[in-house]
Structures are given as structure tokens and as C-alpha cells.
Design an enzyme around this catalytic site. Structure first.
Site, PDB file in Angstrom:
ATOM      1  N   ASN A   1       0.821  -1.225   0.000  1.00  0.00           N
ATOM      2  CA  ASN A   1       0.000   0.000   0.000  1.00  0.00           C
ATOM      3  C   ASN A   1       0.852   1.271   0.000  1.00  0.00           C
ATOM      4  OD1 ASN A   1       0.728  -0.704   2.609  1.00  0.00           O
ATOM      5  ND2 ASN A   1      -1.083   0.222   3.526  1.00  0.00           N
TER       6      ASN A   1
ATOM      7  N   LYS B   1      12.856  -7.062   1.326  1.00  0.00           N
ATOM      8  CA  LYS B   1      11.921  -7.744   0.417  1.00  0.00           C
ATOM      9  C   LYS B   1      10.656  -6.908   0.266  1.00  0.00           C
ATOM     10  CE  LYS B   1       8.524 -10.741   0.683  1.00  0.00           C
ATOM     11  NZ  LYS B   1       7.745 -10.242  -0.461  1.00  0.00           N
TER      12      LYS B   1
ATOM     13  N   GLU C   1       5.643  -8.537  -3.478  1.00  0.00           N
ATOM     14  CA  GLU C   1       5.735  -9.033  -4.860  1.00  0.00           C
ATOM     15  C   GLU C   1       4.739  -8.321  -5.775  1.00  0.00           C
ATOM     16  OE1 GLU C   1       4.682 -10.502  -2.218  1.00  0.00           O
ATOM     17  OE2 GLU C   1       3.047 -11.931  -2.555  1.00  0.00           O
TER      18      GLU C   1
ATOM     19  N   GLU D   1       4.124  -4.310  12.243  1.00  0.00           N
ATOM     20  CA  GLU D   1       3.046  -3.315  12.094  1.00  0.00           C
ATOM     21  C   GLU D   1       1.966  -3.983  11.261  1.00  0.00           C
ATOM     22  OE1 GLU D   1       0.707  -1.424  10.639  1.00  0.00           O
ATOM     23  OE2 GLU D   1       1.709   0.455  10.030  1.00  0.00           O
TER      24      GLU D   1
ATOM     25  N   CYS E   1      -3.194   1.609   6.554  1.00  0.00           N
ATOM     26  CA  CYS E   1      -3.324   0.904   7.832  1.00  0.00           C
ATOM     27  C   CYS E   1      -4.000   1.782   8.886  1.00  0.00           C
ATOM     28  CB  CYS E   1      -1.970   0.418   8.320  1.00  0.00           C
ATOM     29  SG  CYS E   1      -0.720   1.687   8.342  1.00  0.00           S
TER      30      CYS E   1
ATOM     31  N   GLU F   1       8.044   2.207  14.726  1.00  0.00           N
ATOM     32  CA  GLU F   1       8.902   2.729  13.663  1.00  0.00           C
ATOM     33  C   GLU F   1       8.964   4.234  13.841  1.00  0.00           C
ATOM     34  OE1 GLU F   1       6.962   0.402  10.204  1.00  0.00           O
ATOM     35  OE2 GLU F   1       9.119  -0.005  10.083  1.00  0.00           O
TER      36      GLU F   1
END
Ligand code: TXE
Length: 499
Positions: free
Chosen positions: A160, A183, A186, A258, A292, A470
Site C-alpha cells: 500500500n 523484500k 511481490e 506493524e 493501515c 517505527e
């Protein structure tokens, strides 16, 4: 393919030990534009062996100690260089992000500016002391707690806010002196490929940042089941977060998670009507609700609820849905057909649970949008706390409406969620506002605002929204171990076991 000529995506492979390499087994994946389902790029798809090589590169770069021994101020210089390069490539990266995620170009530009800000913010923390003196009561003892890099980090991001979420991990990890394997999702890897190209250009030493691409089942799981990783920082869905925490437990690997939210937006009767309507709309429908911290639960005082909901429904029906690349679009498609199918299932569920549909509830009729993953802004009135559409994260443009009579009832509703990421309050009474803000069990509370954050303030959730924080100094601490060094400068015989 639209992005064939994009210089930042010249390589779409994996980045391991300072080199762009092809996936060992030759795997590839098509990346599509959710605005019309066309293929915009083909990227490499890693397998277990590629992940093993990437982790090994990060492990040996960490073991060599050069990066962690580099003074923090020098590491900060790299962050500034990366921020400068991002700035120079701002438009290209925004375009990549829009084509990959579907979000509007305006939102992508805001994202890139936030990414730049996060690199610049962490660069400023290099000057902060990483050492705390402790008074032991013995003047001969020099006691201090020092912060050291935690080691090799696995950084797993969702689709997102692909680049934004990844930058919240890479920037503090670099400053802390860690090495890492990133990563991206995908579904939306392209902006992260571009960022890694810039990290390479900035001259970050080989092995410090590595990139693998691929799906969760193979690449994600290989990254999170290895004992060679010291920290897993993950942003994504709750089910995947649970899996990762379980895997991490096997080797007692630290996790930072998260996992989204089901965020209340509480509107008191004294709230200024127009600004509250505006904030509720933006809070839930920005990026088609794939946020989120989206304010998906409107909790509104019963005395104003009818008018408020009627105005919301009127305004929601006027939101211009269209391709993110078209400047007249106010919100774009959902990221994939799969995500739209999830949203459609939730709308069907809401109807079957007895909620009243007052806006949206369907795909747009415009034939020009028929090939994209579009869904109209949707509002359900007459919802209550037992409904699954009120309790579960739908991650789409769906607002539910609940009514309250008293402040205590509003707080109880606001806290009645397994999650606890973010909440909004609208009231003209600052004393009540502060009181409610303290009573809500959410990681961020906005009072007469919604959705804003700053790199200097911690971000994360209570409850099932996750573990850890974070951003801010707390976001840096996730990437550090704290070591107590007790130095006795005048040792004497203690004689505990005297002859
Ligand atoms: O996310 P996943 P999905 C929520 C939202 C959404 C739901 C599912 O409600 O509808 O999650 O989305 C990687 N081991 N959020 O399925 O699977 C994956 O490749 C290791 C909230 O797309 O969580 C990707 O890189 N990694 C959220 C990342 O996890 C694995 C943002 C996120 O994908 C893995 C996105 C595994 N076994 C969705 N399986 C937020 N917090 O903002 C997948 N991955």
C-alpha cells in the site's frame, strides 16, 4: 511495457553483495498496473538459494564490521546522499509508484517527499549520544550503556505504501550500522528496486543493503525462518504477522510488526461540521482505504449523526475515481483484483449483517474503468460493534457508522477493537479532547486532524496492531542492542572466597 525505458529500473533483478544478479533459477514475475491490468514490467523472482545468498552477503558484511565501525556521522552522510538522489529522481519514482500501486500521482509525490524526509531525519540522529552513563555508587566504576547495531535485518514491506514503508526500515537500519535484506511486496516491488539503484549509486558498501524479490510463501518465509537473521521488521497483514512471529520464535529472533488497524474516528456534537465531514472523508477514502491508519469506523454523536451521514454520503458519491496517473482523479483503483474481491466480500457481508448501505457498494459504471480494480467509496450506516465489518480490517473504501450518546460510550466504542493503531477525535472542547485522547488505547491519536505523522514521532500500535515502533528515536532503537559496560578502574581483592 510502459516501464521498459525507465533508467532507474534498468535492472529488475536481485541486488546481492553490491551486484545486480539474476534470480538463480530464472524465475520471473509480471507486474501489472491496477488501473487497467496491463503488464508494466517483468521482474526477477528469487528462490530459497537466492535468499540464502542475500542473507549470507548481509551476514558477512556485518561480520566484517566495517559498516558498523563506520562513525555514525559518516553513515548519516550516506543517508543524506540517498535523500539527495531521491530528490533528483522524485518525479520518476512517483510515476513508478503510481503505475505500480494505482494511487494518484499527487499521493505518490507526497509519499516520495516523506521518504526523503525520513532519510534526512535519521541522518540528524547521528549526533545523538549512543552512550548513557550510569551511576553505580562506586566512583571507581565507569558504567555506561552503549547502543550497538542488532546485526542482520530482514525488512519485509507491503504494497500500500511500498517505498514509504521500506524507507521507515532501511533508513534507521543503515544509521544503526546494521546490514539488511529487503523484500518488497511481490505486488509492488518497482519503487524499492529504484531505491536500491540509488543506494548503489550513493556508494553504500557492498553487502550492507541486499534486495530479494518474490512472494511470501517462498522468499518471505525463507527470510523469516533462518537463524542468520537477527531482526525481522515486517509491515503487512495480521495473519502473515502471526506466521512470522511464530517462525521467529523458533530461533528467538527479534520481531517488529506493524499489522494494520481498525481505526475509530470519533465526532462529538460540538465539532465544526464541515471540517469534520472533510476529515472523515479523507481519513477513510484516501488511497481507496488501503491505509493501515484509515479512519474506517465513524463513531458519531447521535444528535448530529443523521445530518452528518447524509452529507458524507452526498460527498462520497462525488469523489472522482479514476487512474492515478490522471490528475483529475481524486482516488485510484485498489491495488489488485484480489484486493477488490476481498472488499466486495466485505460489502456483501455488511449487507447480510443488516447494515444500511448509503453510498457506493459497487464498482463504478464508467466503461473506461472496466479493466481496472476500481471500487466506489462505500458507507454503511446503522452498524454496531458485533458486526464483522466493524471489527475486521477491510482494507478498502468502506466506512462504517456507529452512534453514541455519552463520552464514556464513545471511548468504549473507540477501544472496542482487537487492533490499536490510530484514532481520531473531533471536538471544539480541548479539555474533553485531551481527556479522550488519553483514554484511547491506540498508538497515534489525532485531535482535530487525521492521518498526519512526522518522522520524528514513533509510529506503531497497541494490541494486535503489532509489536514495536517505527520512526522517531524508538524506531532507531528497534535496530539496536543495548550493552552495559561495567568498567572497574581500580579493582581490589573482594575476598568473597577468602583463603
Ligand atoms: O498482505 P501480506 P496481503 C492487510 C490488509 C490486507 C491483508 C492481506 O488487511 O487486506 O493485510 O494483504 C509478505 N512470510 N494489510 O496478503 O501477506 C508479502 O510478500 C514472510 C495491512 O497482501 O501481509 C509482502 O511482502 N513474508 C498492511 C508482505 O508480507 C510474507 C499493509 C505483506 O503481505 C509471508 C498490507 C510469509 N509467510 C496489507 N507471506 C498494513 N499494516 O498497513 C506474505 N509475506
Amino acid at each position: 511495457m510502459i516501464l521498459d525505458e525507465e533508467p532507474l529500473l534498468r535492472s529488475r533483478g536481485l541486488y546481492i553483495d553490491g551486484h545486480w544478479v539474476r534470480a538463480g533459477a530464472g524465475g520471473t514475475r509480471e507486474i501489472t498496473d491496477p488501473a487497467d491490468d496491463t503488464v508494466i514490467a517483468v521482474v526477477d523472482e528469487a528462490d530459497h538459494d537466492d535468499v540464502r545468498s542475500a542473507v549470507a552477503a548481509a551476514r558477512s558484511a556485518f561480520a566484517a564490521g566495517r559498516w558498523s565501525a563506520t562513525p555514525a556521522t559518516e553513515r548519516a552522510d550516506y543517508l543524506v546522499r540517498i535523500a539527495d538522489l531521491l530528490e533528483q529522481n522524485r518525479d520518476a519514482i512517483a510515476r513508478i509508484e503510481t503505475l505500480d500501486t494505482g494511487k494518484t500521482l499527487r499521493e505518490s509525490h507526497i509519499d516520495i517527499d516523506d521518504v526523503i524526509a525520513v532519510f534526512r531525519y535519521y541522518a540528524t540522529l547521528a549526533e545523538a549520544s549512543t552512550e548513557r552513563r550510569v551511576d553505580t555508587g562506586n566512583p571507581a566504576v565507569l558504567s555506561r550503556v552503549v547502543a550497538e547495531p542488532i546485526g542482520v535485518c530482514a525488512l519485509i514491506a507491503p504494497w500500500n505504501y511500498p517505498l514509504l514503508q521500506m524507507s521507515w526500515k532501511i533508513a534507521p537500519a543503515l544509521l544503526a550500522g546494521c546490514t539488511m535484506v529487503a523484500k518488497p511486496s511481490e505486488v509492488t516491488p518497482l519503487s524499492t528496486v529504484a531505491l536500491v539503484a540509488l543506494i548503489d549509486r550513493a556508494g553504500v558498501p557492498a553487502g550492507v543493503v541486499n534486495l530479494v524479490q518474490g512472494g511470501g510463501e517462498v522468499v518471505g518465509s525463507a527470510l523469516t525462518t533462518t537463524p542468520e537473521v537477527d531482526l525481522i521488521s515486517f509491515t503487512g497483514g495480521a495473519a502473515t504477522g502471526t506466521k512470522i512471529a511464530r517462525n521467529a520464535a523458533e530461533h528467538i529472533t527479534k520481531v517488529a510488526l506493524e499489522l494494520g488497524g481498525k481505526n475509530p474516528h470519533i465526532v462529538f456534537a460540538d465539532a465544526e461540521f464541515d471540517t469534520a465531514v472533510d476529515a472523515v472523508l479523507t481519513g477513510v477514502f484516501l488511497h481507496s482505504g488501503q491505509v493501515c491508519s484509515a479512519g474506517t469506523r465513524l463513531i458519531v454523536h447521535e444528535s448530529v449523526a443523521d445530518d452528518f451521514v447524509a452529507e458524507l454520503a452526498r460527498r462520497a458519491a462525488r469523489i472522482r475515481v479514476g487512474p492515478g496517473i490522471d490528475p483529475s482523479s481524486r482516488t485510484g483503483p485498489l491495488v489488485s483484483r484480489q484486493q477488490r474481491a476481498k472488499v466486495e466480500a466485505y460489502v456483501a457481508l455488511g449487507i447480510s449483517e443488516g447494515a444500511t448501505l448509503v453510498a457506493g457498494g459497487k464498482r463504478p459504471a464508467d466503461p473506461a474503468l472496466a479493466h481496472g480494480s476500481y471500487y466506489l467509496p462505500t458507507i454503511f450506516d446503522n452498524c454496531h460493534r458485533d458486526m464483522r465489518i466493524v471489527q475486521e480490517e477491510t482494507f478498502g473504501p468502506i466506512l462504517t457508522v456507529e452512534r453514541f450518546a455519552t463520552e464514556d460510550a464513545a471511548i468504549a466504542l473507540g477501544n472496542d477493537t482487537a487492533y490499536g493503531l490510530a484514532a481520531g477525535i473531533r471536538t471544539a472542547d480541548p479539555v474533553r479532547g485531551e481527556r479522550v485522547a488519553r483514554a484511547l488505547r491506540h498508538g497515534t491519536v489525532w485531535l482535530n486532524d487525521f492521518g498526519y505523522y512526522t518522522p520524528a514521532a514513533e509510529w506503531g500500535g497497541f494490541g494486535r496492531s503489532g509489536i514495536g515502533r517505527e520512526l522517531g528515536p524508538g524506531g532507531l532503537a528497534e535496530y539496536q542492542e543495548h550493552k552495559h559496560i561495567w568498567h572497574n578502574t581500580a579493582p581490589t581483592v573482594e575476598g568473597w572466597f577468602a583463603d
